[in-house]
Design a protein around this motif. Sequence first.
Motif, mmCIF file in Angstrom:
data_model
loop_
_atom_site.group_PDB
_atom_site.id
_atom_site.type_symbol
_atom_site.label_atom_id
_atom_site.label_comp_id
_atom_site.label_asym_id
_atom_site.label_seq_id
_atom_site.Cartn_x
_atom_site.Cartn_y
_atom_site.Cartn_z
ATOM 1 N N ARG A 1 0.834 -1.201 0.000
ATOM 2 C CA ARG A 1 0.000 0.000 0.000
ATOM 3 C C ARG A 1 0.870 1.253 0.000
ATOM 4 O O ARG A 1 0.623 2.206 -0.750
ATOM 5 C CB ARG A 1 -0.909 -0.014 1.227
ATOM 6 N N GLY A 2 1.927 1.252 0.839
ATOM 7 C CA GLY A 2 2.803 2.412 0.909
ATOM 8 C C GLY A 2 3.515 2.688 -0.393
ATOM 9 O O GLY A 2 3.672 3.848 -0.803
ATOM 10 N N GLN A 3 3.967 1.628 -1.073
ATOM 11 C CA GLN A 3 4.621 1.806 -2.379
ATOM 12 C C GLN A 3 3.661 2.406 -3.401
ATOM 13 O O GLN A 3 4.036 3.296 -4.174
ATOM 14 C CB GLN A 3 5.133 0.457 -2.877
ATOM 15 N N ALA A 4 2.414 1.950 -3.387
ATOM 16 C CA ALA A 4 1.432 2.438 -4.356
ATOM 17 C C ALA A 4 1.129 3.918 -4.153
ATOM 18 O O ALA A 4 1.134 4.711 -5.109
ATOM 19 C CB ALA A 4 0.143 1.614 -4.253
ATOM 20 N N VAL A 5 0.872 4.306 -2.904
ATOM 21 C CA VAL A 5 0.514 5.709 -2.674
ATOM 22 C C VAL A 5 1.729 6.613 -2.879
ATOM 23 O O VAL A 5 1.584 7.758 -3.343
ATOM 24 C CB VAL A 5 -0.102 5.918 -1.279
ATOM 25 N N SER A 6 2.934 6.134 -2.581
ATOM 26 C CA SER A 6 4.126 6.940 -2.828
ATOM 27 C C SER A 6 4.331 7.157 -4.321
ATOM 28 O O SER A 6 4.645 8.268 -4.772
ATOM 29 C CB SER A 6 5.364 6.278 -2.216
ATOM 30 N N ALA A 7 4.154 6.093 -5.105
ATOM 31 C CA ALA A 7 4.289 6.230 -6.564
ATOM 32 C C ALA A 7 3.262 7.210 -7.114
ATOM 33 O O ALA A 7 3.566 8.040 -7.984
ATOM 34 C CB ALA A 7 4.135 4.859 -7.221
ATOM 35 N N ALA A 8 2.038 7.124 -6.603
ATOM 36 C CA ALA A 8 0.989 8.043 -7.055
ATOM 37 C C ALA A 8 1.329 9.480 -6.676
ATOM 38 O O ALA A 8 1.143 10.407 -7.478
ATOM 39 C CB ALA A 8 -0.350 7.637 -6.457
ATOM 40 N N LYS A 9 1.833 9.678 -5.461
ATOM 41 C CA LYS A 9 2.140 11.033 -4.998
ATOM 42 C C LYS A 9 3.260 11.658 -5.821
ATOM 43 O O LYS A 9 3.264 12.870 -6.062
ATOM 44 C CB LYS A 9 2.545 10.975 -3.522
ATOM 45 N N VAL A 10 4.220 10.841 -6.276
ATOM 46 C CA VAL A 10 5.280 11.343 -7.143
ATOM 47 C C VAL A 10 4.684 11.891 -8.438
ATOM 48 O O VAL A 10 4.982 13.024 -8.861
ATOM 49 C CB VAL A 10 6.309 10.244 -7.450
ATOM 50 N N GLN A 11 3.833 11.106 -9.087
ATOM 51 C CA GLN A 11 3.260 11.541 -10.360
ATOM 52 C C GLN A 11 2.322 12.729 -10.177
ATOM 53 O O GLN A 11 2.306 13.652 -11.001
ATOM 54 C CB GLN A 11 2.502 10.385 -11.022
ATOM 55 N N ILE A 12 1.551 12.714 -9.110
ATOM 56 C CA ILE A 12 0.657 13.845 -8.846
ATOM 57 C C ILE A 12 1.468 15.127 -8.679
ATOM 58 O O ILE A 12 1.114 16.186 -9.218
ATOM 59 C CB ILE A 12 -0.195 13.571 -7.583
ATOM 60 N N GLY A 13 2.555 15.037 -7.918
ATOM 61 C CA GLY A 13 3.385 16.217 -7.718
ATOM 62 C C GLY A 13 3.976 16.742 -9.009
ATOM 63 O O GLY A 13 3.953 17.955 -9.274
ATOM 64 N N ARG A 14 4.486 15.847 -9.836
ATOM 65 C CA ARG A 14 5.110 16.264 -11.098
ATOM 66 C C ARG A 14 4.066 16.815 -12.076
ATOM 67 O O ARG A 14 4.274 17.863 -12.696
ATOM 68 C CB ARG A 14 5.850 15.087 -11.715
ATOM 69 N N SER A 15 2.951 16.099 -12.206
ATOM 70 C CA SER A 15 1.906 16.560 -13.131
ATOM 71 C C SER A 15 1.307 17.879 -12.663
ATOM 72 O O SER A 15 1.064 18.791 -13.459
ATOM 73 C CB SER A 15 0.808 15.508 -13.252
ATOM 74 N N GLY A 16 1.073 17.981 -11.356
ATOM 75 C CA GLY A 16 0.464 19.200 -10.828
ATOM 76 C C GLY A 16 1.336 20.415 -11.036
ATOM 77 O O GLY A 16 0.847 21.492 -11.404
ATOM 78 N N ARG A 17 2.629 20.261 -10.811
ATOM 79 C CA ARG A 17 3.542 21.384 -11.025
ATOM 80 C C ARG A 17 3.561 21.784 -12.506
ATOM 81 O O ARG A 17 3.508 22.979 -12.838
ATOM 82 C CB ARG A 17 4.946 21.010 -10.564
ATOM 83 N N PHE A 18 3.634 20.788 -13.404
ATOM 84 C CA PHE A 18 3.678 21.096 -14.837
ATOM 85 C C PHE A 18 2.391 21.779 -15.289
ATOM 86 O O PHE A 18 2.432 22.816 -15.966
ATOM 87 C CB PHE A 18 3.903 19.814 -15.638
ATOM 88 N N VAL A 19 1.250 21.210 -14.926
ATOM 89 C CA VAL A 19 -0.026 21.768 -15.367
ATOM 90 C C VAL A 19 -0.214 23.173 -14.808
ATOM 91 O O VAL A 19 -0.657 24.088 -15.514
ATOM 92 C CB VAL A 19 -1.190 20.853 -14.947
ATOM 93 N N GLY A 20 0.131 23.369 -13.542
ATOM 94 C CA GLY A 20 -0.008 24.688 -12.948
ATOM 95 C C GLY A 20 0.876 25.725 -13.602
ATOM 96 O O GLY A 20 0.443 26.860 -13.861
ATOM 97 N N GLN A 21 2.116 25.359 -13.874
ATOM 98 C CA GLN A 21 3.031 26.308 -14.508
ATOM 99 C C GLN A 21 2.551 26.676 -15.910
ATOM 100 O O GLN A 21 2.594 27.853 -16.301
ATOM 101 C CB GLN A 21 4.434 25.713 -14.557
ATOM 102 N N GLN A 22 2.106 25.684 -16.672
ATOM 103 C CA GLN A 22 1.591 25.975 -18.014
ATOM 104 C C GLN A 22 0.359 26.869 -17.943
ATOM 105 O O GLN A 22 0.206 27.809 -18.746
ATOM 106 C CB GLN A 22 1.248 24.674 -18.746
ATOM 107 N N ALA A 23 -0.523 26.585 -16.996
ATOM 108 C CA ALA A 23 -1.756 27.373 -16.875
ATOM 109 C C ALA A 23 -1.437 28.834 -16.568
ATOM 110 O O ALA A 23 -2.005 29.753 -17.181
ATOM 111 C CB ALA A 23 -2.647 26.781 -15.790
#
Length: 380
Positions: free
Chosen positions: A310-332
């Motif tokens: 469970r910890g590996q799954a949520v950590s992997a998700a949090k990595v992608q969320i952080g990267r995608s969120g930063r990219f989308v926000g900066q572009q916006a």
Amino acid sequence: MDFDLTDEQRLLKDSVERFVADRYDFERRKAFLAAEGGFSRENWAAFAELGLLAVPFAEEDGGIGGGPVETMIVMEAFGRGLVVEPYLPTVILGGGILRHAASAEQKADLIPRIAGGEITLALAQIERGSRYDLHHVETRARKDGESWIIDGEKGVVLNGDTADTLIVVARTAGTTRDADGIGLFLVDAKAPGVSRRGYPTQDGLRAAEITFESARAEAALGDPGKGLPILARVVDEGIAAICAEAVGVMDRMRDLTVEYIKTRKQFGVPIGSFQVLQHRASDMVVAIEQARSMACYATMMAAEEDAAARGQAVSAAKVQIGRSGRFVGQQAIQLHGGIGMTMEYSIGHYFKRMTMIETLFGDADHHLEKVAAGESLFAA
């Protein structure tokens, strides 16, 4: 694996999305933030009427028997609307501790009142120096007859200044960073010895610094020396929930940006007609879909009994969320230009919330280290 929603889940999705669309335009949200406590009590009562406050609780405890998918549906809709009510601290975090640790009597007392919108909760867990480590606990709880006395300080307690009941993480034995000897305690937020200093966070929501000076706990939740695994599980569920919220935030940032470049004109034509800006908007879509896939993965793994998996799954998700969120926000922000930096326009507020989500429960770099090491997020 079947990712189609059931009829009940589609009904929930339609109802919560309709509520957010009707109640959460940008100007109304500013009024909610300016209200006492930083949120709308009327909306909170409406959540109770819609059954949203009862979503994750078992039917026998006064809930509607929903699971991680139902929570994902609600949180994604809340992300699109930048909902300010204390759903995460009360229902996901505080409610999660009750679901996994409370006795039958404690559940019978508290869960119906949560579901009915009568009380709000806050999880008092973070301390100075703890960073993202849940086992770093200096706050002490000592036995006094049949009750517990708590001394210590907690910081950045989400909605801690308005909560009716606090769930306090305190140490009953061991040293500051021991995994054992950690307990979970119910404390009346207005009890003698509890002092709170509330403040707005960067995204406009509320948090508090809380001091406990010989504050008497109402009760312990579960084994007062074995609370860390329960806390870790609830934080994993919280991470899955905010990943879903982040997808809603990113979705709305994309919609606002595409709408803006279709109407903003330069050289007599909409800037959306420029191919380079179309490509950037397309890249935003790709980043969001990557985040959505990982949010779904975290949701599916949130109920996993194996803490390491469970910890590996949520950590992997949090990595992608952080990267995608930063990219989308900066572009916006960049595609909006100067107006995207103003307090009067909504896109910047979405990026602020996305930035807060990126750091909550561990930023992308922290989680990437855990994934690379092949560890559970909260391995002792």
